[in-house]
Each structure stands twice: as structure tokens, then as C-alpha cells.
Design a protein around this motif. Structure first.
Motif, PDB file in Angstrom:
ATOM      1  N   VAL A 159       0.691  -0.823   0.218  1.00  0.00           N
ATOM      2  CA  VAL A 159       0.525   0.257  -0.167  1.00  0.00           C
ATOM      3  C   VAL A 159       1.146   1.749  -0.177  1.00  0.00           C
ATOM      4  N   GLU A 162       2.629   1.764  -3.026  1.00  0.00           N
ATOM      5  CA  GLU A 162       1.744   2.322  -4.385  1.00  0.00           C
ATOM      6  C   GLU A 162       0.603   3.749  -4.062  1.00  0.00           C
ATOM      7  N   HIS A 165       3.633   5.885  -5.256  1.00  0.00           N
ATOM      8  CA  HIS A 165       3.986   6.231  -6.513  1.00  0.00           C
ATOM      9  C   HIS A 165       3.139   6.673  -7.812  1.00  0.00           C
ATOM     10  N   ALA A 167      -0.326   5.268  -7.054  1.00  0.00           N
ATOM     11  CA  ALA A 167      -1.720   4.720  -7.678  1.00  0.00           C
ATOM     12  C   ALA A 167      -2.516   5.331  -7.182  1.00  0.00           C
ATOM     13  N   TYR A 168      -3.294   6.683  -6.154  1.00  0.00           N
ATOM     14  CA  TYR A 168      -4.216   7.440  -5.152  1.00  0.00           C
ATOM     15  C   TYR A 168      -4.510   8.165  -5.869  1.00  0.00           C
ATOM     16  N   SER A 232      -7.350   0.338   0.453  1.00  0.00           N
ATOM     17  CA  SER A 232      -6.422  -0.493   0.331  1.00  0.00           C
ATOM     18  C   SER A 232      -6.031  -0.991   2.059  1.00  0.00           C
TER      19      SER A 232
END
Lengths: 265, 269
Positions: A159, A162, A165, A167-168, A232
Motif C-alpha cells: 500500500v 502504491e 508512486h 496509485a491513489y 487498501s
């Protein structure tokens, strides 16, 4: 002309401001460690819980100032150094004035190479902090308390990767205080463009039940999908049953094994 | 003759089409597929229909088995709680959308395929779920190849391509409980394990599809990496109601859910 900060810190009010990830909390931590007795800390711009405070409390004993106590801050500052950390989103022009009798220093912690900013005109002292200067300040600050939650380390690792980097959403700054399955508590810190920093906090390991100490996550950025982060993180937490089972194994591993002669006796 | 070997398509129709075009361009005359046609990706039925329409010999992958038998994963399938949650979500999504004739097709797929001294399997010849990691103990790896009397074992499942050459293997077998405790040693000629990577869910840091072409004439193995319009697949993942994080991970060349990394783990399914 910036004045020189007294060293060690003298009683007085120290207002500390700067962009996210510039090193405000890190600088305050350094000051607290040089003057461990009797310093006070508050973060009046934080609503709800304050992760920075929990981090600092794990480093050194400090007197904390909550929002209700801010009216007494002048009195406190006459007795000891009082550090008030101001978030990047605070309108510096709208800060209340403090009585003349209280020595007050306005300190801006700025990334290297910053020549012009709103903090330059506000501060008495400029301190070179860390990280790159953010061309645009984040328009979102997402905070979630995770107190009592215990994480599977492999899941948390994914998580965090992510999150940092993209992702969210675009994240400029993220910090978290997480309880792990082995009973430890870790501080995670990320500034865009730099590798994450991970640090185990000197808290007693929790091997029975759910840890009571504050834990949580704070994310600053743009178009951050708080719901997806929450989903997540939720999927990464241990259930009561799994936690109970895991802690029983850890306690068993800690118990000294009786030798054969001891068993016979 | 050139033989194309592909694996782990995972419902990624765009990637499959790109690979089929590429292997045609490369002059492949035969195609073998190592399974995992479905799971995680947005087009499981279309992928199976394409494989069937081309009559491609295909082994059963772990996802193909799960969609038939129901989830019964060993711990190696899910290295973290998050991976487990995402894997189950993808399974439920696929299970709800798969056509019954597609499920029937997946059910009858064999565990392994043989072509002369070449063997094709998804994970290993023993189990669709077993990971033949490149760092796996050499003795165990050799055993997997010898057990199916193969010179080259083609597998997938890890989503990371590799070629492992097992040279000058010597095995010693000692028979206990016999009067003379006989010991017999024998050597095996060179054997190879070829992991062909993944068409639809790569894990090598780029979104490109990978597969392998084996040239029987020169005994040459060529790893092919094929670019395709992965953004189309990402958009379909979101359109179809799969978690957007699957699309992000595909675009990063990360598997949708991470796999196990322990080369010493023996799958207990």
C-alpha cells in the motif's frame, strides 16, 4: 535581517512554519533533544489527532499544548520554550499577535535554494530544511486515525509503495504511524522525489490485544482518492482472530523453554 | 520449426491480440498456451473464445482451476492479506461473469501437455499452483523436469520470464531397507526450464506482454516482449467495475496482486 536563535533554546514562543516536507517537525525534534526538560509543543493548525505530536512524544518527554490551552500560551512561553508548528496551509497574515512581554521567534524551515516565498517576508529566521521546493502547494490534506489497527507488514509495504508512486492520486507528502503484527510501531515518512523514510518508534511492543497508542495516516496532494486508500489499508489489517493467533505465537516464542533437568525437578 | 509458448493471459484481450499478431509475424507454426486464461483482467470470456477458436493446445492454470473448483488456495497463492483480498475480489468478479461453456472448457483442460521431449505446464508438472522460481533448489528443479521425461519444461505462473539450464546433473539414489543398501548414481543430459512470462499481467516493471518462441531447428529460445495498447485494457478494467488499482498496477508492469517470493516453499494444494 534574521536574528540568531539562542542556543540552547530559551523560554519563549517559537512559531515554526514552512512548506510540507521541508523538515519542520525534524527541526523541532532537534531543538527538543537539546533541551529535553520542560519544552512544550503544539500544532494549532491540526484538526483532530496530530501524528507529528505522537512522533515527537516517542522521541522525548514534552509538554503538549492542545487547542484549548492556546489562550495560555503566553504564560507557558514565559516559563519554557514553546514550539508551535504551523501547517503549510495556515494564513500567516491572520495569526494572532502575542503580548510584547513574550519573546517570539518566527522561524521558516525552507528547502535548499528557495529565494522567495511568503515565508521569507514572515520569518525572523530562515532555516535550510530538506527536500525540493514544491512549485504548487497541495490542495488536499487527508487524515485517518488508525488507532487500534494492526497491519500485515507485507500488505502495508504494498500500500505504501502504491501510495507514494501515484496509485491513489498525486501525493506530495505522506506520513504514517503504523502498528505492525510483531507488536512494533513504525513511522513512515515520504516527500515527493525522495525515498521513503522508515523508523521504528521506541514504544513498548504490544503482544496482547490491540495497541492503544495513536496511529494514523496523513496524505497531502492533489486528486487523492481517500476511499481507495482506506479500502487498501482496511484489507491490510489483521482481524481479531488473526491478531490473537499471531500474538499467542509471539508470546510462546518469548517464553523461556524449561530445560530437561528443570522439568524433572 | 518455430513454436510459440504463451501463458498467463488473465483476461487481457488486447495483450493476447498483440501477441498473436507478433508470433504470426515471427513465423511461429505452432502455439502452446500454459493457462491462466482468466482472472483479474476484464475480458475472460473473449480470451477463452479466442484460444478455442484458434484451437491452441492449452494447459489448465491455477486461475482456470479455481474458477472451476472454487477457491482453495495454499498460502503461496497469497503472500499478504491485501493480495488475498484483491485475489478474492477478482475471483468473485470473474466467477460472476464467466459463461458456462467457458467454465466447461476450462474444466477439461489438462495439467500438462507433451510434444516429443518438450513438456508444457502452468506452474509445474505436479501442480498448477507450484512456483518454479529461478532460485529453486537445483535438485528439486531437476526432479520436476525428469518426472515428465522432458528435455525442456515450459512453465509460467511466476509472470517473470527466465531460462534455467540444468547442466551435468548427477543424482544418487540409495535404497534403504535392502540387504546391500544399494546405491545407484546416474547423470542426466542438459535439461532446461523455460518460464515464458505473462501475456496479460507482466511483472517485470513494464506493461509489455511477454512470451517465448522456441526454434526446434537451432534449439533456440527467444523471449519476445510485445508492446500493446495497455491503456485500453486499463480503461476496460475500470469500465467493467474492477478495482482501479488493478489498472494502475498493470500500467506499472506490476502484477495485480503480488505472488509468493519464497523459492523453498512447497505448494500444499
Amino acid at each position: 535581517m534574521p536574528k540568531t536563535l539562542p542556543h540552547p533554546p530559551q523560554p519563549g514562543l517559537y512559531l515554526v512554519a514552512g512548506p510540507p516536507g521541508g523538515g519542520k517537525t525534524h527541526w523541532i525534534r532537534e531543538q527538543l533533544l537539546t533541551h529535553p526538560q520542560g519544552s512544550a509543543y503544539g500544532s494549532p493548525s491540526q484538526s483532530g489527532f496530530c501524528l507529528d505530536l505522537a512522533y515527537l512524544e516517542s522521541q522525548t518527554p514534552i509538554q503538549t499544548i492542545d487547542a484549548a490551552q492556546l489562550v495560555e500560551v503566553a504564560y507557558w512561553a514565559q516559563q519554557r520554550p514553546v514550539y508551535l508548528e504551523l501547517g503549510f496551509h495556515v494564513d500567516l497574515a491572520a495569526l494572532p499577535s502575542f503580548p510584547e512581554v513574550v519573546p517570539c521567534s518566527r522561524i521558516a524551515i525552507l528547502p535548499p535554494g528557495v529565494a522567495l516565498s511568503e515565508w521569507h517576508s514572515w520569518a525572523d529566521d530562515l532555516v535550510v530544511g530538506m527536500g525540493p521546493m514544491v512549485p504548487q502547494l497541495p490542495n488536499q490534506v487527508q487524515k485517518s486515525s488508525l488507532t487500534g489497527e494492526v497491519f500485515d507488514p507485507a500488505s502495508l509495504d504494498v500500500v505504501w509503495h502504491e501510495l507514494t508512486h501515484g496509485a491513489y492520486g498525486r501525493v506530495q507528502r505522506a506520513k504514517g504511524l503504523f502498528n505492525l503484527a510483531d507488536g512494533s510501531t513504525f513511522w513512515f515518512s515520504f516527500n515527493a522525489g525522495q525515498p521513503s523514510h522508515f523508523e521504528e518508534l521506541p514504544r513498548p511492543r504490544c503482544l496482547t490485544g490491540r495497541p492503544a497508542g495513536l496511529s494514523g495516516i496523513e496524505v497531502m496532494g492533489w486528486d487523492v482518492d481517500a476511499g481507495a486508500i482506506a479500502a487498501s489499508l482496511t484489507a491490510s489489517c489483521l482481524s481479531d482472530e488473526l491478531l490473537h493467533h499471531h500474538q499467542a505465537q509471539l508470546r510462546d516464542a518469548q517464553e523461556p523453554v524449561a530445560t530437561l533437568s528443570e522439568s524433572i525437578l | 520449426m518455430k513454436i510459440a509458448v504463451l501463458s498467463c493471459i488473465h483476461g487481457n484481450f488486447e495483450a493476447l491480440n498483440a501477441v498473436l499478431r507478433d508470433l504470426d509475424h515471427q513465423g511461429a507454426e505452432e502455439i502452446y498456451c500454459l493457462g491462466d486464461l482468466v482472472g483479474y483482467g476484464p475480458h475472460p470470456n473473449a480470451v477463452v473464445e479466442m484460444i478455442r477458436s484458434l484451437d491452441i493446445p492449452t494447459c489448465q492454470g491455477c486461475w482456470d482451476e479455481d474458477i472451476v473448483e472454487g477457491l482453495n488456495a495454499c498460502e503461496c497463492s497469497y503472500p499478504s492479506l491485501l493480495a488475498e483480498a484483491r485475489g478474492k475480489l477478482a475471483h468473485e468478479w470473474t466467477n460472476a461473469r464467466i459463461h458456462e461453456e467457458v467454465r466447461d472448457y476450462l474444466a477439461q483442460l489438462p495439467l500438462t501437455l507433451k510434444r516429443d521431449d518438450l513438456c508444457f505446464a502452468h506452474g509445474s508438472p505436479q501442480n498448477q499452483h507450484e512456483y518454479l522460481m529461478p532460485e529453486m533448489n537445483a535438485f528439486a528443479a531437476l526432479e520436476r523436469v525428469l518426472a515428465v521425461d522432458a528435455r525442456i519444461l515450459f512453465c509460467g505462473h511466476t509472470h517473470v520470464p527466465y531460462v534455467r539450464t540444468l547442466e551435468a546433473g548427477t543424482m544418487t539414489v540409495r535404497l534403504h531397507h535392502t540387504p546391500d543398501q544399494r546405491e545407484q548414481a546416474f547423470t542426466t543430459p542438459l535439461r532446461r526450464i523455460v518460464n515464458v512470462g505473462s501475456v496479460g499481467e507482466p511483472r517485470h516493471g513494464r506493461p509489455n506482454a511477454t512470451y517465448v518462441i522456441y526454434d526446434t531447428d537451432g534449439d533456440q529460445i527467444t523471449l519476445r516482449e510485445v508492446e500493446y495498447d495497455y491503456e485500453k485494457t486499463c480503461a476496460a478494467i475500470i469500465d467493467q467495475g474492477l478495482p482501479p488499482i488493478f489498472a494502475w498496477r498493470l500500467a506499472q508492469g506490476l502484477e495485480f496482486a503480488e505472488r509468493a517470493d519464497d523459492p523453498s516453499h512447497v505448494c500444499e494444494r
